[in-house]
Design an enzyme around this catalytic site. Structure first.
Site, short mmCIF file in Angstrom:
data_model
loop_
_atom_site.label_atom_id
_atom_site.label_comp_id
_atom_site.label_asym_id
_atom_site.label_seq_id
_atom_site.Cartn_x
_atom_site.Cartn_y
_atom_site.Cartn_z
N HIS A 1 3.94 -7.22 4.28
CA HIS A 1 3.65 -5.91 3.59
C HIS A 1 3.40 -5.57 2.87
O HIS A 1 4.39 -6.33 1.87
CB HIS A 1 4.31 -4.56 4.29
CG HIS A 1 3.50 -4.47 5.95
ND1 HIS A 1 4.20 -3.18 6.92
CD2 HIS A 1 4.15 -5.10 6.88
CE1 HIS A 1 4.42 -3.86 7.82
NE2 HIS A 1 3.57 -4.54 7.89
N GLU B 1 3.81 -3.15 0.62
CA GLU B 1 5.32 -2.41 -0.03
C GLU B 1 6.59 -3.31 -0.50
O GLU B 1 6.84 -3.06 -1.43
CB GLU B 1 5.88 -1.18 0.75
CG GLU B 1 4.81 -0.07 0.69
CD GLU B 1 3.72 -0.73 1.99
OE1 GLU B 1 3.56 0.26 2.82
OE2 GLU B 1 3.63 -1.69 2.65
N CYS C 1 4.98 2.26 6.46
CA CYS C 1 5.81 1.12 7.84
C CYS C 1 7.30 2.04 7.57
O CYS C 1 7.44 1.79 6.69
CB CYS C 1 5.07 0.18 8.95
SG CYS C 1 6.99 -1.10 7.83
N CYS D 1 8.79 -0.71 5.67
CA CYS D 1 8.99 -0.05 4.30
C CYS D 1 9.98 1.03 4.37
O CYS D 1 9.72 0.88 3.20
CB CYS D 1 7.19 -0.27 4.05
SG CYS D 1 6.37 -1.73 3.96
#
Length: 197
Positions: A114, A116, A143, A146
């Site tokens: 992801h 992040e 999410c 993260c």
């Protein structure tokens, strides 16, 4: 006399004002570039950068960009996609689509990282940049995976625009005392105060 000559020299080459044929000595407000320009707020500014970062995404489902900021300075950026040296999903297909996994579930069954996560990795990899007390601007709500990483990295504020179906994430952020801000500004955002650098 010298002042009059200087003025004439400055006016040479300026367009005539239209009414009398003489050079126009005072430019109109519309002819001065950016006179009516409204500077974006810091949140708008960094979110625009996150949007630009998202354009590098290699994910077939959703393009996400993130920007890690401290003291109004960019520390690192990241977008979602596969690790370096791994074939992009555009070449091999999406594992999650092949397995029929809906968005927001089974994050471990994905070839990519992801945005992040990549932002924190870039901060660590390129100079061991301190992330404690920082802000993350992200084009999508983080999410739960993260979120846990951002909490442990010391991120104190998360500004996101698009929603993401992960209720655990919001609960974890609230419990950890991380400020969560839903970005809803228009493209330019509000003007920055005149003394704001």
């Amino acid at each position: 006399m010298a002042q009059a000559e200087d003025k004439d020299a400055l006016l040479q080459g300026m367009p005539a004002c239209g009414c009398c044929g003489e050079a126009d000595t005072a430019p109109s407000a519309s002819s001065v570039p950016y006179r009516n320009y409204v500077r974006p707020s810091w949140d708008s500014y960094f979110m625009q950068i996150a949007d630009a970062v998202a354009t590098r995404s290699t994910c077939l489902r959703r393009h996400v960009g993130a920007v890690l900021v401290a003291d109004k300075r960019i520390l690192a950026t990241g977008y979602n996609g596969v690790p370096a040296g791994i074939a992009h999903c555009s070449k091999v297909g999406c594992l999650r689509e092949r397995l029929g996994i809906p968005s927001g579930e089974r994050h471990e069954l994905c070839r990519g990282l992801h945005a992040e996560q990549n932002t924190l990795i870039q901060a660590a990899r390129h100079g061991g940049i301190a992330t404690d007390g920082s802000t993350v601007y992200c084009t999508a709500h983080p999410c739960a995976q993260c979120t846990k990483m951002l909490i442990n990295a010391g991120v104190k504020r998360i500004v996101y625009r698009d929603s993401y179906p992960d209720e655990l994430s919001a609960a974890l952020l609230k419990e950890a005392g991380v400020e969560l801000c839903h970005f809803e500004d228009g493209p330019g955002g509000p003007a920055a105060p005149s003394d704001d650098v």
